[in-house]
Structures are given as structure tokens and as C-alpha cells.
Design a protein around this motif. Structure first.
Motif, PDB file in Angstrom:
ATOM      1  N   UNK A 151       0.836  -1.200   0.000  1.00  0.00           N
ATOM      2  CA  UNK A 151       0.000   0.000   0.000  1.00  0.00           C
ATOM      3  C   UNK A 151       0.871   1.251   0.000  1.00  0.00           C
ATOM      4  N   UNK A 152       1.912   1.253   0.842  1.00  0.00           N
ATOM      5  CA  UNK A 152       2.816   2.402   0.918  1.00  0.00           C
ATOM      6  C   UNK A 152       3.558   2.581  -0.405  1.00  0.00           C
ATOM      7  N   UNK A 153       3.941   1.466  -1.012  1.00  0.00           N
ATOM      8  CA  UNK A 153       4.682   1.534  -2.271  1.00  0.00           C
ATOM      9  C   UNK A 153       3.825   2.087  -3.409  1.00  0.00           C
ATOM     10  N   UNK A 154       2.560   1.652  -3.466  1.00  0.00           N
ATOM     11  CA  UNK A 154       1.675   2.063  -4.563  1.00  0.00           C
ATOM     12  C   UNK A 154       0.860   3.307  -4.246  1.00  0.00           C
ATOM     13  N   UNK A 155       0.902   3.741  -2.953  1.00  0.00           N
ATOM     14  CA  UNK A 155       0.090   4.877  -2.506  1.00  0.00           C
ATOM     15  C   UNK A 155      -1.395   4.651  -2.807  1.00  0.00           C
TER      16      UNK A 155
END
Length: 221
Positions: A151-155
Motif C-alpha cells: 500500500x505504501x509503495x503504490x500509494x
């Protein structure tokens, strides 16, 4: 004494209501499978591992004589089994699903054989079973950390369920308090990671709100 008894009853009721609410979130997956006649975007392993977790805590509740644990996990096991049967019905690759189910059931049966046949002492059995259930529950709560990193990687929070996050937070908090009241660390400790991961998810929803998520996906396309 009477006030304490009422508080315990309310806390027990909260555990039942919040946990069954969390388990019932799988009904949306069940409805999706029925409507689409497929298992597209529905994950199978959470149903299976939760079912095993329910059966383990059900055994712990029976051995401990805890009605709250028995009610919650008996109903939870029935619901998870229903989800598993529905998934099996609509899944085109039944062999893989059956193999995963048979493997975990085999591990569960071996565990039952160890706890109920090779451990004649009830107190030792309760301690070992509590430890097993605690470790299994902690691993379940920590397993989605890889998804949170994604989630953090893909925002993008499209892979997270807000309703499930709230249900998990309320469930984990109520069981932690319940375990604290009973001075049962096997119940209290494994639910603390559930509180932590729920707050992390809520932070992600705040950091990457749905509108921003939608705009991000439009830019990606």
C-alpha cells in the motif's frame, strides 16, 4: 462485586458482538461468489487459517470452560466452513484448494492427537494449547504486513477494507481487555498486534484517502 459482574458481562458481550461482526465481513465475499459464480478477487487462505484458528480457540475455551470463547469460535468455525465450501464450489482449480485444506486439517489433527492423547495433565494441556493458539493468532495478525508495505509503495488503499479494519480494531481491543480481566495472557497478548496493525491501516487510510487513491490510479492509466 455486582458492578464488576456487570462490567464482565458487558465486556463478554462486546467480544461476542465485535468478533461475529468481523467474521460476518466474509458474507460480502460469499455474496460476490454467488453473484459472479466465480472466486475472482476472493482469497481462500484467510478463510482456511481463520477456521483453524477458531477450532483451536474453541478447544481452548472448552478446556478452560469459557462460554464466551466457545460461543464466538463455534459460530466463527461454522461461518468459515461455509465460506470454504462456497469457495470450493465456485473455484475451477479444486485440486489446489483441497490440497491446502487437507494439509492444514492434517496439522490440526496431529495437534489434537498431541494435546488430547499425549498430554494427560489438563493444566499442562491448557498451557500448551494456549501457547499454540496465541502464536497462530499473532501470525495471522502480522501476515498482512506485506500488503501494508505494498500500500505504501503504490500509494493506494484499494486493497484494504475500512469496515474490516474497524471491526478488527474493536475485536482485538475487546479481547485484550477480556484477557486482562481474566488475567489470561494467552488471550490478551495475541490480540495486541491486531490493535497495532489496525492503527497502521487507519493511518494508511488517512495518508492515502480514497479520492487520492482514485486520482493516483487515473494518473497511472
Amino acid at each position: 462485586m455486582e458492578t464488576s459482574s456487570v462490567a464482565d458481562s458487558l465486556l463478554s458481550g462486546a467480544c461476542v458482538v465485535f468478533t461475529l461482526g468481523m467474521f460476518s465481513t466474509g458474507l460480502s465475499d460469499l455474496r460476490h461468489m454467488q453473484m459472479t459464480q466465480s472466486v475472482d478477487s476472493v482469497q481462500f487462505l484467510p478463510f482456511l487459517t481463520t477456521d483453524v484458528n477458531n477450532l483451536g480457540w474453541l478447544s481452548y475455551g472448552v478446556l478452560k470452560g469459557d462460554g464466551t470463547l466457545i460461543i464466538v469460535n463455534a459460530i466463527g468455525a461454522v461461518l468459515q466452513t461455509l465460506y470454504i465450501l462456497a469457495y470450493l464450489h465456485y473455484c475451477p482449480q479444486k485440486r489446489v484448494v483441497l490440497l491446502q485444506t487437507a494439509t492444514l486439517l492434517g496439522v490440526l489433527l496431529m495437534g489434537y492427537g498431541y494435546f488430547w492423547l499425549l498430554m494427560p495433565d489438563d493444566e499442562a494441556r491448557l498451557q500448551q494449547l494456549g501457547l499454540f493458539c496465541s502464536v497462530f493468532t499473532i501470525s495471522m495478525y502480522l501476515s498482512p504486513l506485506a500488503d501494508l508495505a505494498k500500500v505504501i509503495q503504490t500509494k493506494s488503499t484499494h486493497r484494504l477494507s475500512f469496515s474490516l479494519t474497524i471491526a478488527t480494531l474493536l475485536t482485538s481491543a475487546s479481547w485484550s481487555l477480556y484477557g486482562f480481566r481474566l488475567r489470561d495472557f494467552y488471550i490478551m497478548v495475541p490480540n495486541l498486534p491486531g490493535i497495532l496493525t489496525s492503527f497502521i491501516r487507519l493511518w494508511l487510510f488517512w495518508k492515502y484517502p480514497p479520492q487520492q487513491d482514485k486520482n493516483y490510479r487515473l494518473l497511472q492509466t
